[in-house]
Design a protein around this motif. Structure first.
Motif, PDB file in Angstrom:
ATOM      1  N   TRP A 148       5.901  -0.564   0.678  1.00 28.03           N
ATOM      2  CA  TRP A 148       6.359   0.409  -0.495  1.00 28.03           C
ATOM      3  C   TRP A 148       7.152   1.385   0.567  1.00 28.03           C
ATOM      4  N   HIS A 154       0.844  -1.164   0.141  1.00 34.82           N
ATOM      5  CA  HIS A 154      -0.079  -0.163   0.024  1.00 34.82           C
ATOM      6  C   HIS A 154       0.837   1.189   0.195  1.00 34.82           C
ATOM      7  N   TRP A 155       0.650   2.289  -0.723  1.00 35.68           N
ATOM      8  CA  TRP A 155       1.434   3.526  -0.855  1.00 35.68           C
ATOM      9  C   TRP A 155       0.943   4.227   0.581  1.00 35.68           C
ATOM     10  N   PRO A 156       2.151   4.737   1.071  1.00 32.08           N
ATOM     11  CA  PRO A 156       2.140   5.572   2.244  1.00 32.08           C
ATOM     12  C   PRO A 156       1.694   6.922   1.813  1.00 32.08           C
ATOM     13  N   ARG A 190       7.613   0.016   9.073  1.00 33.28           N
ATOM     14  CA  ARG A 190       6.535  -0.865   8.328  1.00 33.28           C
ATOM     15  C   ARG A 190       5.313  -1.061   9.126  1.00 33.28           C
ATOM     16  N   SER A 192       2.907  -0.204   5.203  1.00 29.36           N
ATOM     17  CA  SER A 192       3.422  -0.361   3.950  1.00 29.36           C
ATOM     18  C   SER A 192       4.839  -0.610   3.736  1.00 29.36           C
TER      19      SER A 192
END
Length: 254
Positions: free
Chosen positions: A232, A104-106, A225, A230
């Motif tokens: 990513w 998932h994009w932060p 994390r 995320s």
């Protein structure tokens, strides 16, 4: 109107428990993933030795493996091997690849917070290195990167160390290992520590001082994390760290 009838209470759907490898399953699959990464990397060297019609022995593998272009290709080829085995392990659990690894994009705030923390960690180690009269970058890495620059392998080394290596190592450590171990008796703190130790072991070419630095950076990645949920985010932070180190060493003398 069954919902209002006490003899027929409404059905409550219980969310399905995510299918996750726990401690031993994660550990065993982690070993398989590590072996796959190694096979992918050494396979690239073996291919180059074969293409040059050199004897297929340790001496030839070492000779070719020390070349900047060959080493860069080796690191790059470890990525597809890693992803393939991770995908298989997750597929067996019939889980979502993206959800299992937290792809998932932060948010920008999370990225900024992670970057500032990483800079502080690196600056602390840089200050300690200067105070102790130590080099900030391992000598063999400095020689490799400058040799690669002079031999026209700068772009390959950038791709290897700033793209392929961060993705391979983060998918293994903060992706697969953290996901399974955090769902086991280790919980989040134990998963951060143990996955950071495994990531440190991947860098055994360094001495104990640099291994300690690797572990602290890995612990920060593990915390981010957990905080951002995320992968990513840690991939980007890892890539920025490596990119900065490579660029500074290649063109600014380390």
């Amino acid at each position: 109107m069954d919902t209002l009838n006490p003899d027929h209470p409404p059905l409550i759907e219980t969310p399905a428990t995510p299918r996750v490898w726990k401690f031993w399953g994660t550990a065993l699959w982690g070993l398989v993933i590590f072996v796959a990464m190694f096979v992918g990397q050494i396979g690239a060297i073996v291919l180059l030795v074969a293409q040059r019609d050199l004897p297929m022995d340790i001496a030839s593998l070492q000779l070719v493996g020390h070349e900047p272009q060959a080493l860069a290709l080796s690191v790059i080829m470890g990525l597809p091997a890693t992803l393939a085995v991770v995908w298989l392990a997750i597929r067996i659990k019939k889980a979502s690849f993206a959800d299992y690894l937290a792809l998932h994009w932060p948010s920008w705030k999370q990225l900024l917070f992670g970057a500032v923390g990483l800079i502080l960690v690196v600056l602390v180690w840089e200050t300690m290195s200067r105070a102790l009269g130590r080099e900030a970058t391992p000598g063999f890495m400095t020689d490799l990167l400058k040799s690669g620059r002079d031999k026209g392998a700068a772009l390959m080394l950038l791709v290897a160390f700033a793209v392929a290596a961060p993705m391979s190592e983060e998918v293994l450590a903060r992706g697969f290992l953290y996901r399974g171990w955090s769902a086991s008796f280790l919980r989040v703190p134990g998963a951060i520590i143990l996955s950071s130790l495994v990531w440190t072991v991947v860098h055994l070419q360094y001495d104990l001082y640099f291994l300690a630095e690797v572990f602290t950076i890995g612990a920060w990645f593990g915390y981010m994390r957990y905080r951002a949920n995320s992968l990513w985010l840690t991939v980007v932070l890892h890539a920025l760290n490596n990119l900065t180190a490579v660029v500074l060493t290649m063109w600014l003398g380390g």
